[in-house]
Design a protein around this motif. Structure first.
Motif, mmCIF file in Angstrom:
data_model
loop_
_atom_site.group_PDB
_atom_site.id
_atom_site.type_symbol
_atom_site.label_atom_id
_atom_site.label_comp_id
_atom_site.label_asym_id
_atom_site.label_seq_id
_atom_site.Cartn_x
_atom_site.Cartn_y
_atom_site.Cartn_z
ATOM 1 N N UNK A 80 43.881 -17.016 54.603
ATOM 2 C CA UNK A 80 45.216 -16.450 54.357
ATOM 3 C C UNK A 80 45.208 -14.971 54.755
ATOM 4 N N UNK A 81 45.169 -14.684 56.058
ATOM 5 C CA UNK A 81 45.004 -13.295 56.516
ATOM 6 C C UNK A 81 46.148 -12.362 56.137
ATOM 7 N N UNK A 82 47.298 -12.885 55.786
ATOM 8 C CA UNK A 82 48.404 -12.017 55.383
ATOM 9 C C UNK A 82 48.369 -11.678 53.893
ATOM 10 N N UNK A 83 47.458 -12.306 53.163
ATOM 11 C CA UNK A 83 47.335 -12.037 51.732
ATOM 12 C C UNK A 83 46.657 -10.686 51.517
ATOM 13 N N UNK A 84 47.147 -9.938 50.548
ATOM 14 C CA UNK A 84 46.514 -8.672 50.172
ATOM 15 C C UNK A 84 45.288 -8.986 49.327
ATOM 16 N N UNK A 85 44.196 -8.300 49.612
ATOM 17 C CA UNK A 85 42.946 -8.502 48.890
ATOM 18 C C UNK A 85 42.685 -7.287 48.014
ATOM 19 N N UNK A 86 42.561 -7.532 46.704
ATOM 20 C CA UNK A 86 42.313 -6.460 45.744
ATOM 21 C C UNK A 86 40.972 -6.697 45.096
ATOM 22 N N UNK A 87 40.230 -5.614 44.876
ATOM 23 C CA UNK A 87 38.923 -5.745 44.249
ATOM 24 C C UNK A 87 38.610 -4.573 43.350
ATOM 25 N N UNK A 88 37.648 -4.777 42.494
ATOM 26 C CA UNK A 88 37.174 -3.730 41.596
ATOM 27 C C UNK A 88 36.475 -2.651 42.406
#
Length: 126
Positions: A80-88
């Motif tokens: 899902x390349x359009x999804x925003x990826x959030x991480x700690x």
């Protein structure tokens, strides 16, 4: 594999091995107003699980809340390349966890890129 918990709320579990010990992991899926999906603590993106999610809506956010729940974040973003990826902020992307993030991390470490922050991840650029 995907179990509905309440309206617009699902859970999926999976067994993984951590240092040889069996560990059960759980991903939470929330369908937000408008139909977009938010994934929390992503597990491995098995084809049947991805198909079930595709039937629910568009994956728009992938959240890896800590160092133990980031292992499959990059694999989900690859699908899902359009999804925003959030991480700690403690998560340092590697080629294994997020191939496109490693190129971004190298870019951030270049001289003069002090304002470039890779974590918390606003999005994993492709």
């Amino acid at each position: 594999m995907l179990e509905q918990i309440a309206d617009n709320l699902w859970s999926a579990t999976q067994q993984i091995s951590v240092h040889g010990l069996p560990v059960r992991t759980r991903m939470t899926v929330v369908r937000l107003p408008g139909g977009a999906l938010w994934l929390h603590s992503p597990i491995a993106p098995a084809p049947t699980l991805r198909a079930a999610l595709d039937a629910l809506g568009d994956v728009r956010w992938i959240v890896a809340p800590n160092r133990m729940h980031h292992l499959f974040a990059g694999a989900w973003q690859a699908h899902y390349p359009l999804a925003a990826l959030w991480g700690h902020r403690a998560w340092r992307p590697s080629a294994r966890t997020c191939p496109s993030c490693t190129a971004w991390t190298r870019h951030c470490r270049q001289p003069g890129k002090t304002a470039c922050r890779c974590s918390p991840l606003q999005a994993c650029p492709s």
